[in-house]
Design an enzyme around this catalytic site. Structure first.
Site, PDB file in Angstrom:
ATOM      1  N   THR A  97       0.808  -1.216   0.000  1.00  0.00           N
ATOM      2  CA  THR A  97       0.000   0.000   0.000  1.00  0.00           C
ATOM      3  C   THR A  97       0.839   1.263   0.000  1.00  0.00           C
ATOM      4  OG1 THR A  97      -0.139  -0.035   2.409  1.00  0.00           O
ATOM      5  CG2 THR A  97      -1.920  -1.115   1.191  1.00  0.00           C
ATOM      6  N   HIS A  98       2.130   1.165   0.227  1.00  0.00           N
ATOM      7  CA  HIS A  98       3.079   2.281   0.129  1.00  0.00           C
ATOM      8  C   HIS A  98       2.650   3.486   0.973  1.00  0.00           C
ATOM      9  CE1 HIS A  98       4.431  -0.189  -3.149  1.00  0.00           C
ATOM     10  NE2 HIS A  98       3.286  -0.024  -3.756  1.00  0.00           N
ATOM     11  N   CYS A  99       2.072   3.231   2.129  1.00  0.00           N
ATOM     12  CA  CYS A  99       1.657   4.285   3.070  1.00  0.00           C
ATOM     13  C   CYS A  99       0.566   5.195   2.514  1.00  0.00           C
ATOM     14  CB  CYS A  99       2.851   5.118   3.535  1.00  0.00           C
ATOM     15  SG  CYS A  99       4.108   4.133   4.363  1.00  0.00           S
ATOM     16  N   VAL A 100      -0.172   4.741   1.529  1.00  0.00           N
ATOM     17  CA  VAL A 100      -1.278   5.543   0.995  1.00  0.00           C
ATOM     18  C   VAL A 100      -2.575   4.731   0.995  1.00  0.00           C
ATOM     19  CG1 VAL A 100       0.145   7.097  -0.403  1.00  0.00           C
ATOM     20  CG2 VAL A 100      -0.671   4.949  -1.386  1.00  0.00           C
ATOM     21  N   MET A 101      -2.764   3.942   2.042  1.00  0.00           N
ATOM     22  CA  MET A 101      -3.928   3.076   2.116  1.00  0.00           C
ATOM     23  C   MET A 101      -5.254   3.824   1.922  1.00  0.00           C
ATOM     24  SD  MET A 101      -4.955   0.224   4.912  1.00  0.00           S
ATOM     25  CE  MET A 101      -3.791  -0.992   4.388  1.00  0.00           C
TER      26      MET A 101
END
Length: 141
Positions: A97-101
């Site tokens: 999710t690359h910290c952009v959930m």
């Protein structure tokens, strides 16, 4: 008869540090010319073209100054599976999710693969990424 040295240097001279210092100086020169930014931008543009021509979802544009990562989505295939397959072909990407959930939830996407490009990457490596993604697609078809 020669008089032996009375003191000796313990260990190895700082060779690695000297090499690193020279590399840092070359990098600073490269940075002052803006060459690496032009190279990274050109590489990212090329990657987007290659991904689109093979029908992999890629963002149309990036926010100014926000790095050189590119999200890769292949409908119907989970990003973690794709990342595992292309890893076996020598391509390192990040899946998740690359910290952009919250943003991914808004677009109803569970995860993506992210390929990052730097001044050390080449167009040949982008081509290798595209080929690895095509092989992964074929494997899961």
């Amino acid at each position: 008869m020669a008089i032996p040295r009375t003191s000796y240097e313990a260990g190895t001279p700082a060779i690695v540090e000297s090499i690193g210092l020279g590399a840092r100086d070359r990098l600073r020169q490269f940075d002052r010319q803006g060459t690496h930014r032009r190279h990274e931008h050109g590489l990212l543009t090329y990657a987007q073209e290659r991904l689109r021509e093979n029908q992999f979802a890629a963002p149309d544009r990036h926010a100014r100054g926000q790095g050189t990562g590119d999200l890769v989505r292949d409908e119907g295939r989970h990003p973690h599976d794709v990342a595992t397959v292309i890893d076996r072909q020598g391509i390192a990407v990040r899946a998740g999710t690359h910290c952009v959930m919250p943003l991914l939830e808004r677009f109803n996407v569970t995860a993506t693969c992210r390929a990052s490009f730097g001044m050390y990457n080449t167009r040949a490596e982008v081509d290798h990424l595209a080929q690895a993604l095509i092989k992964a697609r074929e494997l899961f078809s």
